[in-house]
Design a protein around this motif. Structure first.
Motif, PDB file in Angstrom:
ATOM      1  N   MET A 102       9.368   1.100   4.073  1.00 53.08           N
ATOM      2  CA  MET A 102       8.094   1.400   3.601  1.00 53.08           C
ATOM      3  C   MET A 102       8.239   2.369   2.425  1.00 53.08           C
ATOM      4  O   MET A 102       9.066   3.654   2.490  1.00 53.08           O
ATOM      5  CB  MET A 102       7.153   1.890   4.350  1.00 53.08           C
ATOM      6  CG  MET A 102       5.884   2.581   3.795  1.00 53.08           C
ATOM      7  SD  MET A 102       4.703   3.270   4.984  1.00 53.08           S
ATOM      8  CE  MET A 102       3.295   3.643   3.976  1.00 53.08           C
ATOM      9  N   SER A 103       7.785   2.442   1.152  1.00 49.94           N
ATOM     10  CA  SER A 103       7.427   3.306   0.023  1.00 49.94           C
ATOM     11  C   SER A 103       6.199   3.840  -0.057  1.00 49.94           C
ATOM     12  O   SER A 103       5.040   3.140   0.294  1.00 49.94           O
ATOM     13  CB  SER A 103       7.929   2.579  -1.171  1.00 49.94           C
ATOM     14  OG  SER A 103       6.972   1.596  -1.631  1.00 49.94           O
ATOM     15  N   GLU A 130      15.821   4.003   3.575  1.00 46.77           N
ATOM     16  CA  GLU A 130      15.651   2.665   4.272  1.00 46.77           C
ATOM     17  C   GLU A 130      16.663   2.040   5.254  1.00 46.77           C
ATOM     18  O   GLU A 130      16.603   1.465   6.147  1.00 46.77           O
ATOM     19  CB  GLU A 130      15.602   1.276   3.070  1.00 46.77           C
ATOM     20  CG  GLU A 130      14.508   1.684   2.283  1.00 46.77           C
ATOM     21  CD  GLU A 130      14.454   0.325   1.021  1.00 46.77           C
ATOM     22  OE1 GLU A 130      15.189  -0.340   1.382  1.00 46.77           O
ATOM     23  OE2 GLU A 130      13.518   0.357   0.576  1.00 46.77           O
ATOM     24  N   THR A 131      17.787   2.986   5.096  1.00 45.97           N
ATOM     25  CA  THR A 131      18.800   2.852   6.212  1.00 45.97           C
ATOM     26  C   THR A 131      19.576   4.213   6.508  1.00 45.97           C
ATOM     27  O   THR A 131      19.607   4.925   5.544  1.00 45.97           O
ATOM     28  CB  THR A 131      19.948   1.856   5.549  1.00 45.97           C
ATOM     29  OG1 THR A 131      19.323   0.534   5.206  1.00 45.97           O
ATOM     30  CG2 THR A 131      21.255   1.691   6.706  1.00 45.97           C
ATOM     31  N   GLY A 191      18.338   0.564  10.548  1.00 44.30           N
ATOM     32  CA  GLY A 191      17.160   0.814   9.550  1.00 44.30           C
ATOM     33  C   GLY A 191      16.588   1.880  10.151  1.00 44.30           C
ATOM     34  O   GLY A 191      16.700   2.368  11.108  1.00 44.30           O
ATOM     35  N   SER A 192      16.027   2.598   8.966  1.00 41.07           N
ATOM     36  CA  SER A 192      15.396   3.715   8.957  1.00 41.07           C
ATOM     37  C   SER A 192      14.179   3.532  10.008  1.00 41.07           C
ATOM     38  O   SER A 192      13.530   2.578   9.887  1.00 41.07           O
ATOM     39  CB  SER A 192      15.102   4.488   7.725  1.00 41.07           C
ATOM     40  OG  SER A 192      13.878   5.398   7.766  1.00 41.07           O
ATOM     41  N   ARG A 193      13.724   4.771  10.615  1.00 41.81           N
ATOM     42  CA  ARG A 193      12.319   4.740  11.427  1.00 41.81           C
ATOM     43  C   ARG A 193      11.188   4.298  10.473  1.00 41.81           C
ATOM     44  O   ARG A 193      10.048   3.913  10.866  1.00 41.81           O
ATOM     45  CB  ARG A 193      12.065   6.158  12.214  1.00 41.81           C
ATOM     46  CG  ARG A 193      12.940   6.172  13.275  1.00 41.81           C
ATOM     47  CD  ARG A 193      12.531   7.200  14.153  1.00 41.81           C
ATOM     48  NE  ARG A 193      11.307   7.195  14.641  1.00 41.81           N
ATOM     49  CZ  ARG A 193      10.046   7.895  14.450  1.00 41.81           C
ATOM     50  NH1 ARG A 193      10.385   8.976  13.821  1.00 41.81           N
ATOM     51  NH2 ARG A 193       9.070   7.858  14.970  1.00 41.81           N
ATOM     52  N   THR A 194      11.276   4.949   9.180  1.00 44.81           N
ATOM     53  CA  THR A 194      10.132   4.478   8.197  1.00 44.81           C
ATOM     54  C   THR A 194      10.034   2.886   8.048  1.00 44.81           C
ATOM     55  O   THR A 194       9.009   2.488   7.619  1.00 44.81           O
ATOM     56  CB  THR A 194      10.584   4.950   6.851  1.00 44.81           C
ATOM     57  OG1 THR A 194      11.668   4.562   6.380  1.00 44.81           O
ATOM     58  CG2 THR A 194      10.701   6.802   6.861  1.00 44.81           C
ATOM     59  N   GLN A 195      10.931   2.102   8.611  1.00 44.78           N
ATOM     60  CA  GLN A 195      10.999   0.796   8.474  1.00 44.78           C
ATOM     61  C   GLN A 195      10.366   0.149   9.664  1.00 44.78           C
ATOM     62  O   GLN A 195       9.960  -1.293   9.703  1.00 44.78           O
ATOM     63  CB  GLN A 195      12.267  -0.072   7.932  1.00 44.78           C
ATOM     64  CG  GLN A 195      12.877   0.696   6.761  1.00 44.78           C
ATOM     65  CD  GLN A 195      11.982   0.689   5.598  1.00 44.78           C
ATOM     66  OE1 GLN A 195      11.634  -0.431   5.245  1.00 44.78           O
ATOM     67  NE2 GLN A 195      11.690   1.745   5.009  1.00 44.78           N
ATOM     68  N   ASP A 196      10.175   0.766  10.574  1.00 48.02           N
ATOM     69  CA  ASP A 196       9.510   0.056  11.805  1.00 48.02           C
ATOM     70  C   ASP A 196       8.047  -0.171  11.568  1.00 48.02           C
ATOM     71  O   ASP A 196       7.353   0.421  11.334  1.00 48.02           O
ATOM     72  CB  ASP A 196       9.819   1.057  13.007  1.00 48.02           C
ATOM     73  CG  ASP A 196      11.378   1.413  13.535  1.00 48.02           C
ATOM     74  OD1 ASP A 196      12.056   0.897  13.079  1.00 48.02           O
ATOM     75  OD2 ASP A 196      11.211   2.372  14.265  1.00 48.02           O
ATOM     76  N   ALA A 255       5.518   2.405  10.195  1.00 45.15           N
ATOM     77  CA  ALA A 255       4.994   2.082   8.784  1.00 45.15           C
ATOM     78  C   ALA A 255       3.724   2.382   8.769  1.00 45.15           C
ATOM     79  O   ALA A 255       2.895   2.813   7.738  1.00 45.15           O
ATOM     80  CB  ALA A 255       5.555   0.893   8.323  1.00 45.15           C
TER      81      ALA A 255
END
Length: 486
Positions: A1-2, A74-75, A120-125, A129
């Motif tokens: 997510m950005s 992201e990773t 995957g980074s937690r920001t991508q969960d 997100a």
């Protein structure tokens, strides 16, 4: 997510040195734990376990993910080098050669595999997100919050509070509304239209809320916004269309590249169910009229009968297969631009002609179908639309007829014999008053019917869509361009 830069939290890290972002739950991060402990000038941000990794002097808690968002991670692991507060390079995942090149430290990770891709980074969960989206951007929403009890069913609550059209709707949570708003660059508080009958202002946010309720995807939002703009004009006269006891409601036909971009249907069953974009865009417009403007059945909406399309009526024109220029282009929209045309519509009525092979014969069949709009003895009052199918369209293409030629022929065929339509003629009391003149009477006002092209490749069936009163006091079709970048 950005997350847009202006909406990110401010995070401080050393102006010179290295920053690593990791999480304990990642096997690759655990693999490089000894490497991290041995790197000089390193600051580690950990996404899930503040005690991980061991042996790092400058270890910081990033369970709120502010640093990860600010760095666009992201990773994990990701290693970033800074100089003078400016990023100079980064490595995603573990690569001995790339880490050594970035740090200038030889012999990193001896005994470890040469490469591991990371996690995957937690920001991508997805769940995380959604939380981040609401936390970082939820302040831009201004609509009144609807509180629902913990044990209350969302769907039933929305029914009970009158937000539905009789069918279940998608609960417009802040996260869903924010994701919908990503379909446009227009600001959430920007005014789109004043919606009748209550003349309430619809902002982009309010339209987005109703698009969520309808089941739209974010990429449909520009089409919904254009449709709302068109429907709320004086020319379309949505208030009059609501208040009449006639059964018509707003319908939308879409032209231009956006049809394919959002996956609309202009082929088989184009006027029916089964396509998400067609179904939900029309529904979103009706929900805006209901929930923002107050246009509810048996209140301001006084239709004696109505029709199922009043839940939502939207389809795309088959421009590629049409023998004619696109409808929007015929109404002044430049070629290659996307547009909606909103018009008053009853339910479609099929018109079969499986024998005519000449344009003259087929035009007579179509004229008879159009003559039946409202009542075959009543001219000049109601507008209509004709949806020409591919098999019928082929007849006109092969004869070289364009849209203007077909309109001209139909205009001639739709001149009604006054003796046939006078009150009492044919034993029917309905009709026009007797007059001394015997001049033919046009069925439609000038420009009172439109021709569109859509449908499946098999079946010699077109459709007539009756409208409502045209001209002063009635409803005229309105076309608006769709700007997907707005």
């Amino acid at each position: 997510m950005s997350v847009p830069a202006e909406e990110r939290e401010t995070v401080a890290w050393p102006a010179d040195g290295y920053v690593a972002v990791v999480k304990q739950d990642c096997p690759t991060c655990r693999l490089v734990e000894p490497v991290l402990a041995g790197l000089p000038g390193l600051t580690v941000f950990t996404q899930d376990d503040p005690a991980f990794p061991e042996g790092v002097a400058d270890r910081r808690d990033d369970t709120d993910l502010d640093a990860s968002l600010a760095l666009g991670i992201e990773t994990v692991p990701t290693l970033v080098r800074f100089a003078g507060g400016v990023e100079q390079g980064r490595v995603v995942g573990w690569s001995r050669a790339q880490w050594a090149e970035l740090t200038g430290v030889a012999g990193l990770g001896e005994g470890l595999p040469e490469y591991r891709p990371g996690c995957g980074s937690r920001t991508q969960d997805p769940d995380v997100a959604e939380e981040i989206l609401v936390r970082t951007r939820g302040g831009s929403l201004r609509a009144r919050r609807l509180e629902i009890a913990a044990l209350e069913d969302e769907a039933e609550a929305l029914f009970d509070r009158g937000f539905t059209d009789g069918l279940p709707v998608v609960a417009p949570t802040p996260a869903r509304v924010l994701r919908m708003l990503e379909g446009t660059s227009r600001k959430p508080d920007e005014a789109v239209a004043v919606v009748p009958p209550n003349l309430a202002e619809a902002t982009v946010e309010k339209v987005a809320i109703n698009a969520v309720l309808a089941g739209c995807r974010p990429e449909y939002l520009p089409v919904v916004l254009a449709a709302v703009e068109a429907a709320c004009t004086d020319e379309f006269n949505a208030h009059g269309l609501l208040a009449t006891t006639w059964g018509a409601g707003p319908a939308i036909v879409v032209n231009g590249p956006i049809r394919a971009e959002i996956g609309m249907n202009w082929a088989g069953n184009a006027l029916g169910q089964g396509n998400r974009a067609n179904s939900t865009i029309g529904r979103a417009l009706q929900l805006v009229i209901r929930n923002v403007g107050g246009g509810r059945p048996q209140e301001v909406d006084r239709a004696a009968l109505g029709h199922p399309g009043k839940v939502g009526f939207c389809f795309a024109e088959d421009e590629e297969g049409s023998p004619f220029e696109p409808l929007a282009q015929s109404r002044g929209v430049p070629p290659g631009r996307s547009a909606v045309t909103v018009f008053a519509a009853e339910g479609p009525r099929g018109l079969a002609d499986q024998i005519s092979r000449t344009p003259e014969s087929l035009a007579r069949s179509l004229a008879q179908g159009l003559r039946s709009v409202c009542h075959w003895k009543l001219p000049g009052g109601f507008d209509a639309s004709l949806v020409l199918s591919p098999e019928h369209g082929r007849t006109f293409r092969e004869a070289g007829w364009d849209r203007a030629r077909l309109h001209w022929e139909l205009d001639e065929l739709l001149l009604l014999d006054r003796a046939e339509i006078t009150r009492g003629a044919g034993g029917i009391e309905e009709g026009v008053p007797a007059r001394a003149s015997d001049r033919p009477v046009p069925k439609f006002r000038p420009g009172g019917y439109m021709i569109m092209y859509a449908g499946g490749g098999a079946g010699m069936f077109s459709a007539v869509i009756g409208g409502w009163a045209g001209g002063p006091g009635g409803s005229a079709p309105v076309t608006r361009e769709v700007d997907p970048w707005r």
